[in-house]
Design an enzyme around this catalytic site. Structure first.
Site, PDB file in Angstrom:
ATOM      1  N   ARG A  72       0.840  -1.192   0.000  1.00 13.17           N
ATOM      2  CA  ARG A  72       0.000   0.000   0.000  1.00 13.17           C
ATOM      3  C   ARG A  72       0.883   1.254   0.000  1.00 13.17           C
ATOM      4  NH1 ARG A  72      -1.852   0.783   4.393  1.00 13.17           N
ATOM      5  NH2 ARG A  72      -1.233  -1.076   5.539  1.00 13.17           N
ATOM      6  N   TYR A 200      -1.581  -3.538  -6.843  1.00 13.98           N
ATOM      7  CA  TYR A 200      -1.325  -4.317  -5.638  1.00 13.98           C
ATOM      8  C   TYR A 200      -2.428  -4.222  -4.578  1.00 13.98           C
ATOM      9  CZ  TYR A 200       1.015  -6.712  -1.956  1.00 13.98           C
ATOM     10  OH  TYR A 200       1.308  -7.633  -0.993  1.00 13.98           O
ATOM     11  N   LYS A 209      -9.710  -2.413   1.535  1.00 16.57           N
ATOM     12  CA  LYS A 209      -9.450  -1.273   2.405  1.00 16.57           C
ATOM     13  C   LYS A 209     -10.216  -0.020   1.949  1.00 16.57           C
ATOM     14  CE  LYS A 209      -7.120  -3.680   5.199  1.00 16.57           C
ATOM     15  NZ  LYS A 209      -5.832  -4.192   5.163  1.00 16.57           N
ATOM     16  N   HIS A 229     -10.659  -2.468  11.330  1.00 13.60           N
ATOM     17  CA  HIS A 229      -9.564  -3.310  10.847  1.00 13.60           C
ATOM     18  C   HIS A 229      -9.326  -4.418  11.872  1.00 13.60           C
ATOM     19  CE1 HIS A 229      -5.073  -3.435   9.368  1.00 13.60           C
ATOM     20  NE2 HIS A 229      -5.819  -4.274   8.689  1.00 13.60           N
ATOM     21  N   SER A 251      -1.446  -3.618  10.285  1.00 17.36           N
ATOM     22  CA  SER A 251      -1.056  -4.498   9.195  1.00 17.36           C
ATOM     23  C   SER A 251       0.192  -5.305   9.556  1.00 17.36           C
ATOM     24  CB  SER A 251      -0.785  -3.667   7.944  1.00 17.36           C
ATOM     25  OG  SER A 251      -1.938  -2.915   7.621  1.00 17.36           O
ATOM     26  N   CYS A 253       0.630  -7.537  11.824  1.00 23.14           N
ATOM     27  CA  CYS A 253       0.859  -7.663  13.270  1.00 23.14           C
ATOM     28  C   CYS A 253       0.064  -8.807  13.892  1.00 23.14           C
ATOM     29  CB  CYS A 253       0.548  -6.358  13.970  1.00 23.14           C
ATOM     30  SG  CYS A 253       1.741  -5.062  13.566  1.00 23.14           S
ATOM     31  N   ASN A 257      -3.011 -14.774  11.822  1.00 20.68           N
ATOM     32  CA  ASN A 257      -2.537 -15.848  12.700  1.00 20.68           C
ATOM     33  C   ASN A 257      -3.467 -16.075  13.883  1.00 20.68           C
ATOM     34  OD1 ASN A 257       0.372 -17.086  12.105  1.00 20.68           O
ATOM     35  ND2 ASN A 257       0.222 -15.050  11.224  1.00 20.68           N
ATOM     36  N   ASP A 280      -9.407  -9.796   8.782  1.00 22.32           N
ATOM     37  CA  ASP A 280      -8.887  -8.460   8.476  1.00 22.32           C
ATOM     38  C   ASP A 280      -9.890  -7.331   8.726  1.00 22.32           C
ATOM     39  OD1 ASP A 280      -6.504  -7.058   7.495  1.00 22.32           O
ATOM     40  OD2 ASP A 280      -7.715  -6.493   5.774  1.00 22.32           O
ATOM     41  N   ARG A 369       2.106 -12.259  -0.502  1.00 14.75           N
ATOM     42  CA  ARG A 369       0.763 -12.593  -0.001  1.00 14.75           C
ATOM     43  C   ARG A 369       0.184 -13.823  -0.685  1.00 14.75           C
ATOM     44  NH1 ARG A 369      -1.741  -8.884   3.975  1.00 14.75           N
ATOM     45  NH2 ARG A 369      -0.069  -7.366   4.285  1.00 14.75           N
TER      46      ARG A 369
HETATM   47  P1  GTP Z   1      -2.418  -7.781   7.366  1.00 21.71           P
HETATM   48  O1  GTP Z   1      -2.930  -8.816   6.436  1.00 21.71           O
HETATM   49  O2  GTP Z   1      -1.339  -6.947   6.772  1.00 21.71           O
HETATM   50  O3  GTP Z   1      -3.505  -6.919   7.925  1.00 21.71           O
HETATM   51  O4  GTP Z   1      -1.635  -8.551   8.568  1.00 21.71           O
HETATM   52  P2  GTP Z   1      -2.087  -9.438   9.815  1.00 21.71           P
HETATM   53  O5  GTP Z   1      -2.388  -8.543  10.964  1.00 21.71           O
HETATM   54  O6  GTP Z   1      -3.134 -10.411   9.419  1.00 21.71           O
HETATM   55  O7  GTP Z   1      -0.735 -10.211  10.214  1.00 21.71           O
HETATM   56  P3  GTP Z   1      -0.336 -11.764  10.114  1.00 21.71           P
HETATM   57  O8  GTP Z   1      -1.175 -12.646  10.995  1.00 21.71           O
HETATM   58  O9  GTP Z   1      -0.278 -12.126   8.685  1.00 21.71           O
HETATM   59  O10 GTP Z   1       1.137 -11.738  10.731  1.00 21.71           O
HETATM   60  C1  GTP Z   1       2.158 -10.926  10.230  1.00 21.71           C
HETATM   61  C2  GTP Z   1       3.494 -11.403  10.680  1.00 21.71           C
HETATM   62  O11 GTP Z   1       3.539 -11.456  12.108  1.00 21.71           O
HETATM   63  C3  GTP Z   1       3.832 -12.807  10.194  1.00 21.71           C
HETATM   64  O12 GTP Z   1       5.156 -12.832   9.738  1.00 21.71           O
HETATM   65  C4  GTP Z   1       3.650 -13.670  11.406  1.00 21.71           C
HETATM   66  O13 GTP Z   1       4.482 -14.783  11.383  1.00 21.71           O
HETATM   67  C5  GTP Z   1       3.970 -12.725  12.564  1.00 21.71           C
HETATM   68  N1  GTP Z   1       3.190 -13.096  13.774  1.00 21.71           N
HETATM   69  C6  GTP Z   1       1.860 -13.332  13.846  1.00 21.71           C
HETATM   70  N2  GTP Z   1       1.481 -13.699  15.092  1.00 21.71           N
HETATM   71  C7  GTP Z   1       2.615 -13.677  15.853  1.00 21.71           C
HETATM   72  C8  GTP Z   1       2.884 -13.959  17.239  1.00 21.71           C
HETATM   73  O14 GTP Z   1       2.005 -14.303  18.042  1.00 21.71           O
HETATM   74  N3  GTP Z   1       4.185 -13.797  17.662  1.00 21.71           N
HETATM   75  C9  GTP Z   1       5.169 -13.404  16.794  1.00 21.71           C
HETATM   76  N4  GTP Z   1       6.401 -13.272  17.273  1.00 21.71           N
HETATM   77  N5  GTP Z   1       4.961 -13.167  15.476  1.00 21.71           N
HETATM   78  C10 GTP Z   1       3.694 -13.285  15.013  1.00 21.71           C
HETATM   79  C1  SPV Z   2      -2.996  -4.554   5.211  1.00 21.40           C
HETATM   80  O1  SPV Z   2      -2.026  -3.927   4.776  1.00 21.40           O
HETATM   81  O2  SPV Z   2      -3.539  -4.302   6.316  1.00 21.40           O
HETATM   82  C2  SPV Z   2      -3.546  -5.674   4.404  1.00 21.40           C
HETATM   83  C3  SPV Z   2      -3.050  -5.881   3.052  1.00 21.40           C
HETATM   84  O3  SPV Z   2      -4.435  -6.367   4.888  1.00 21.40           O
HETATM   85  S1  SPV Z   2      -3.723  -4.786   1.873  1.00 21.40           S
HETATM   86  O4  SPV Z   2      -4.867  -5.441   1.269  1.00 21.40           O
HETATM   87  O5  SPV Z   2      -2.699  -4.517   0.873  1.00 21.40           O
HETATM   88  O6  SPV Z   2      -4.166  -3.572   2.539  1.00 21.40           O
HETATM   89 MN    MN Z   3      -5.002  -5.653   7.009  1.00 19.21          MN
END
Ligand code: GTP
Ligand code: SPV
Ligand code: MN
Length: 571
Positions: A72, A200, A209, A229, A251, A253, A257, A280, A369
């Site tokens: 983004r 993207y 978004k 979010h 994002s 964070c 997971n 999300d 992604r």
């Molecule tokens: P967006 O799709 O961008 O909104 O991201 P998201 O908030 O869904 O994050 P996601 O769950 O994809 O995690 C992002 C990164 O953080 C990955 O590389 C994970 O491995 C890492 N991560 C997620 N949960 C944990 C956790 O509990 N501990 C640690 N150390 N890392 C984590």
């Molecule tokens: C984020 O950045 O919070 C995402 C990926 O979930 S995007 O769709 O590019 O915004």
């Molecule tokens: Mn997101």
């Protein structure tokens, strides 16, 4: 034009866009399998997609973005309201007339030689009163394929638009993919979005978004609901009750997971289960029973690949074995997708298609992604598509903070919870272009996504506390605290179940806590730490009073700078 009728307002808009952009062809998307297959074939033929190993990954494809178009672009994202103050200091603003003039010039003739796709979509279950529709016009077949996975796209959405008459208008073109000629413009007063020059994710899949957060947050404020979010996850206790938790993390964070968490074996043996509703975005609305009911407006996951493994997120890995689009991951020598953290194989090609050389940096782009249908997730909740949504018992805020912020604490009440959400800060990640790892204010994980003035947004949050409301309890977590050697203090991932158990216990009234100036926190005996002998719980929970005061002062200054007097209203 599709069979059946098209609302005149839609037909007229499509005709007007075509007159400006001059496409060779117009294709109205019906969302069928045949259409999807034809799009994939077209993109394979022109090199937009690479077929992955059909034996290990049937139905999976790789797309490589332009190397300058991988995240983004917040500095090129604008909210264009008549009054500058409506957009607030949290958004880049441009006057609507100026923005339209700029975008009209960019769109002039930009689809010559291309096909213009008309993509009707519905955000949310097609029969849900909480769902909203939009139409994205785009010249990118990759965007169409992603929108088909991420939204309810095609004929059913068009029928709903015909019935309701109202829809968000999104116009998108890849343009020249030139970062100098790239803008993402939002016109909340016109319910429209215009995006030029990027293919993207959040810049181009306009249902996500742009619509479901920036435009929807504006509508939500006018209509008395919330567009956030947040992931949505159901926690089923051994007694068989399911509590739904909505969690806002910035994002990259940890939302995906946490949404797909598999409880550690000890929890599973006792009967704990975790159900994924969304990863999300969360739309929630107060219902007659006083509770907030939530839907996931999306139909798929656009998740971060790096770090996803059989250990960290087995549910995600299972669903990525078939029918998935990958963007900017690396490739093994036998055509399988690969990214850092997946396993210890060495890839053959990096995300740009170059023979892999560690000297060039990571093999997969840090913001690479996967796009996959939510229904492919093994933990997908049987209630994820309930038209009325699911009732929310707890809201969790969280950021990526290497120091200062403890593992978990609880808000004293809703207004205090709003203050905690408004005070959030987090280290920046690769999900947006710019520097990574810098702590910045990211209230409620909405800094890049709130379509209006943050002061009005916090006031809107406060307004939910009214007679008859049965509001969720509010918490704050930090999975990312580090020790002096830079190692994570908390194991995270599945082990986050221990924190969720405490949160659910607080909701049910069964878990203990100790009072602190931050709010109630679990004492040593209140949270299950069995088997975590290596984990320094005291270090995780410790709060440096001076540093905390400084942090609170900063947050107060930030909130008061938005609207004087607002901080005091927040508990
Ligand atoms: P967006 O799709 O961008 O909104 O991201 P998201 O908030 O869904 O994050 P996601 O769950 O994809 O995690 C992002 C990164 O953080 C990955 O590389 C994970 O491995 C890492 N991560 C997620 N949960 C944990 C956790 O509990 N501990 C640690 N150390 N890392 C984590
Ligand atoms: C984020 O950045 O919070 C995402 C990926 O979930 S995007 O769709 O590019 O915004
Ligand atoms: Mn997101």
């Amino acid at each position: 034009m599709p069979a059946g009728s098209v609302p005149p307002a839609l037909a007229d808009w499509v005709a007007a866009v075509a007159r400006r952009t001059r496409p060779d062809r117009i294709h109205w998307c019906d969302g069928s399998d045949a259409e999807y297959d034809a799009l994939l074939a077209l993109m394979e033929a022109d090199g937009t997609l690479i077929r992955l190993n059909p034996e290990t990954h049937p139905g999976c494809w790789l797309h490589r973005s332009d190397p300058d178009d991988v995240a983004r672009v917040e500095h090129l994202t604008f909210v264009c309201t008549r009054e500058r103050d409506a957009a607030g200091p949290n958004n880049h603003w441009m006057a609507p007339d100026e923005a339209h003039a700029k975008m009209d010039a960019l769109f002039e003739g930009c689809m010559r030689g291309r096909t213009m796709y008309v993509v009707p979509y519905c955000m949310g279950p097609i029969d849900s009163p909480l769902a909203r529709c939009g139409v994205e016009i785009t010249d990118s077949p990759y965007v169409v394929a992603n929108m088909r996975i991420m939204t309810r796209m095609g004929a059913a959405a068009l029928r709903r638009i015909e019935r309701e008459g109202r829809f968000v208008r999104g116009l998108h073109s890849l343009g020249e993919l030139d970062p100098e000629r790239r803008f993402i413009m939002h016109f909340p007063e016109e319910l429209s979005i215009q995006s030029y020059g990027s293919g993207y994710g959040g810049n181009a899949l306009l249902g996500k978004k742009c619509h479901a957060l920036r435009i929807a947050s504006w509508q939500a404020r006018e209509e008395g609901w919330l567009a956030e979010h947040m992931l949505i996850v159901g926690i089923q206790t051994p007694r068989g009750d399911t509590h739904y938790v909505a969690a806002a993390f910035p994002s990259a964070c940890g939302k995906t997971n946490l949404a797909m968490l598999i409880p550690p074996e000890r929890y599973r043996e006792r009967g704990w289960k975790v159900w994924t509703v969304g990863d999300d975005i969360c739309w929630m609305r107060p219902s007659e029973d006083g509770r907030l009911w939530a839907i996931n407006p999306e139909a798929g996951f656009f998740g971060v690949a790096p770090g996803t493994s059989a250990k960290s997120n087995p549910n995600a890995l299972a669903m990525l074995q078939r029918d998935t689009l990958f963007t900017n991951v690396a490739l093994t020598d036998d055509g399988q997708p690969w990214w850092e953290g997946l396993d210890d194989r060495v890839p053959a090609f990096d995300w740009q298609g170059r023979p892999y050389d560690p000297a060039n940096g990571p093999a997969a782009h840090p913001n690479s992604r996967f796009t996959v249908a939510a229904s492919r997730c093994p933990s997908y909740s049987p209630h994820a598509e309930d038209p009325q949504g699911v009732p929310i018992s707890a809201i969790v805020f969280g950021g990526r903070r290497a120091s200062l912020v403890p593992l978990v604490f609880e808000a004293r009440d809703w207004t205090h919870g709003v203050r905690i959400g408004a005070s959030m800060a987090s280290e920046t990640t690769a999900a947006a272009t710019g520097q990574v790892g810098v702590v910045r204010r990211d209230p409620m994980a909405m800094k890049p996504f709130c379509g209006y003035h943050f002061g009005d947004y916090f006031a809107h949050w406060l307004s939910f506390d009214r007679p008859g409301a049965r509001l969720p309890k509010v918490f704050h977590v930090n999975w990312f605290r580090k020790d002096a050697d830079g190692r994570f203090l908390w194991p995270g991932f599945g082990e986050n179940m221990r924190v969720l158990e405490w949160i659910v216990g607080r909701v049910e009234g069964s878990a203990g806590a100790v009072e602190s100036r931050l709010g109630p926190m679990p004492g040593r005996g209140d949270i299950d730490l069995a088997g975590l002998e290596d984990c320094d719980f005291d270090a995780l929970m410790q709060v440096d009073p001076e540093a905390w005061s400084k942090e609170s002062e900063e947050a107060r200054g930030f909130v008061e700078g938005l609207r004087p007097g607002l901080w005091r209203q927040m508990g």
